[in-house]
Design a protein around this motif. Structure first.
Motif, PDB file in Angstrom:
ATOM      1  N   ARG A  40       0.904  -1.261  -0.124  1.00 42.96           N
ATOM      2  CA  ARG A  40      -0.029   0.031  -0.150  1.00 42.96           C
ATOM      3  C   ARG A  40       0.926   1.128  -0.042  1.00 42.96           C
ATOM      4  O   ARG A  40       0.447   2.081  -0.527  1.00 42.96           O
ATOM      5  N   ASP A  41       2.035   1.166   0.766  1.00 43.77           N
ATOM      6  CA  ASP A  41       3.034   2.391   0.683  1.00 43.77           C
ATOM      7  C   ASP A  41       3.722   2.785  -0.462  1.00 43.77           C
ATOM      8  O   ASP A  41       3.955   3.862  -0.777  1.00 43.77           O
ATOM      9  N   LEU A  42       3.729   1.709  -1.515  1.00 39.98           N
ATOM     10  CA  LEU A  42       4.147   1.782  -2.964  1.00 39.98           C
ATOM     11  C   LEU A  42       2.902   2.509  -3.767  1.00 39.98           C
ATOM     12  O   LEU A  42       3.564   2.999  -4.891  1.00 39.98           O
ATOM     13  N   ALA A  43       1.872   2.429  -3.490  1.00 35.86           N
ATOM     14  CA  ALA A  43       0.919   2.826  -4.493  1.00 35.86           C
ATOM     15  C   ALA A  43       0.838   4.339  -4.588  1.00 35.86           C
ATOM     16  O   ALA A  43       1.053   5.122  -3.698  1.00 35.86           O
ATOM     17  N   ARG A  44       0.774   4.659  -5.760  1.00 32.66           N
ATOM     18  CA  ARG A  44       0.605   6.207  -6.051  1.00 32.66           C
ATOM     19  C   ARG A  44      -0.600   6.669  -6.926  1.00 32.66           C
ATOM     20  O   ARG A  44      -1.005   5.782  -7.483  1.00 32.66           O
ATOM     21  N   GLU A  45      -0.983   8.106  -7.072  1.00 30.39           N
ATOM     22  CA  GLU A  45      -2.079   8.357  -7.797  1.00 30.39           C
ATOM     23  C   GLU A  45      -1.717   8.127  -9.370  1.00 30.39           C
ATOM     24  O   GLU A  45      -2.528   7.932 -10.033  1.00 30.39           O
ATOM     25  N   ALA A  46      -0.271   8.312  -9.718  1.00 26.56           N
ATOM     26  CA  ALA A  46      -0.190   8.298 -11.310  1.00 26.56           C
ATOM     27  C   ALA A  46       1.203   7.322 -11.345  1.00 26.56           C
ATOM     28  O   ALA A  46       1.920   7.394 -10.318  1.00 26.56           O
ATOM     29  N   ASP A  74       5.495   7.720 -16.828  1.00 24.97           N
ATOM     30  CA  ASP A  74       5.221   8.089 -18.315  1.00 24.97           C
ATOM     31  C   ASP A  74       5.464   6.964 -18.990  1.00 24.97           C
ATOM     32  O   ASP A  74       4.586   6.598 -20.072  1.00 24.97           O
ATOM     33  N   ASP A  75       6.366   6.119 -18.767  1.00 29.13           N
ATOM     34  CA  ASP A  75       6.443   4.663 -19.714  1.00 29.13           C
ATOM     35  C   ASP A  75       5.921   3.425 -18.930  1.00 29.13           C
ATOM     36  O   ASP A  75       6.300   2.435 -19.079  1.00 29.13           O
ATOM     37  N   GLU A  76       4.956   3.785 -18.148  1.00 30.35           N
ATOM     38  CA  GLU A  76       4.369   2.543 -17.201  1.00 30.35           C
ATOM     39  C   GLU A  76       3.808   1.298 -18.337  1.00 30.35           C
ATOM     40  O   GLU A  76       4.038   0.319 -17.852  1.00 30.35           O
ATOM     41  N   ALA A  77       3.427   1.738 -19.324  1.00 34.61           N
ATOM     42  CA  ALA A  77       2.883   0.557 -20.161  1.00 34.61           C
ATOM     43  C   ALA A  77       4.074  -0.268 -20.818  1.00 34.61           C
ATOM     44  O   ALA A  77       3.992  -1.542 -20.802  1.00 34.61           O
ATOM     45  N   ALA A  78       5.243   0.250 -21.048  1.00 33.15           N
ATOM     46  CA  ALA A  78       6.375  -0.724 -21.488  1.00 33.15           C
ATOM     47  C   ALA A  78       6.978  -1.334 -20.371  1.00 33.15           C
ATOM     48  O   ALA A  78       7.342  -2.364 -20.368  1.00 33.15           O
ATOM     49  N   LEU A  79       6.915  -0.620 -19.085  1.00 27.38           N
ATOM     50  CA  LEU A  79       7.345  -1.324 -17.669  1.00 27.38           C
ATOM     51  C   LEU A  79       6.579  -2.654 -17.385  1.00 27.38           C
ATOM     52  O   LEU A  79       7.010  -3.751 -17.249  1.00 27.38           O
ATOM     53  N   HIS A  91      -0.295   2.074  -9.535  1.00 25.22           N
ATOM     54  CA  HIS A  91       0.969   2.689 -10.062  1.00 25.22           C
ATOM     55  C   HIS A  91       2.055   2.543  -9.147  1.00 25.22           C
ATOM     56  O   HIS A  91       2.628   3.330  -8.672  1.00 25.22           O
ATOM     57  N   VAL A  92       2.011   1.178  -8.640  1.00 26.97           N
ATOM     58  CA  VAL A  92       3.137   0.811  -7.471  1.00 26.97           C
ATOM     59  C   VAL A  92       4.335   1.221  -8.040  1.00 26.97           C
ATOM     60  O   VAL A  92       4.795   0.942  -9.337  1.00 26.97           O
TER      61      VAL A  92
END
Length: 127
Positions: free
Chosen positions: A23-29, A32-37, A90-91
């Protein structure tokens, strides 16, 4: 072997001291390259496979097929459900991992059979 997503909810105490919880690693966004990750995470070499699915540990009613599976890129290992938490919540991932993946242009490196077997042996001792 470095463990990606070393959170108390995802890994047993035998794998090392968890530095945080999921839960502490979760973020609002996300990045930018999240899909590639996410594609990179999903494209890892499967080291250990389990039949079935796991619950979303952060509260949705989603179930993640193969969530307990273990994948690797030869340097890092991670659970099969990590992509889901990156996509949904968005961890955040360690900078060291992000830099390495980006330097590879999100392409999974070749990992020899011998190296995959070595990772398997390591995983067997921490699960």
């Amino acid at each position: 072997m470095k463990i990606l997503g070393l959170c108390e909810e995802l890994w047993s105490a035998q794998s090392g001291a968890a530095k945080t919880n999921l839960r502490d690693l979760a973020r609002e966004a996300g990045e930018d390259d999240e899909a590639a990750l996410i594609g990179y995470l999903d494209g890892g070499y499967e080291i250990l496979s389990f039949m079935g699915s796991v619950n979303d540990l952060l509260g949705s009613d989603e179930r993640i097929l193969g969530g307990d599976n273990i994948l690797t890129d030869g340097e890092w290992m991670w659970r099969g459900d990590l992509w889901f938490y990156v996509d949904t919540y968005h961890v955040s991932l360690p900078d060291e991992f992000l830099q390495k993946v980006r330097s590879r242009n999100y392409v999974m490196p070749e990992v020899s059979r011998e190296d995959r077997l070595a990772v398997y042996e390591e995983v067997r001792h921490i699960l």
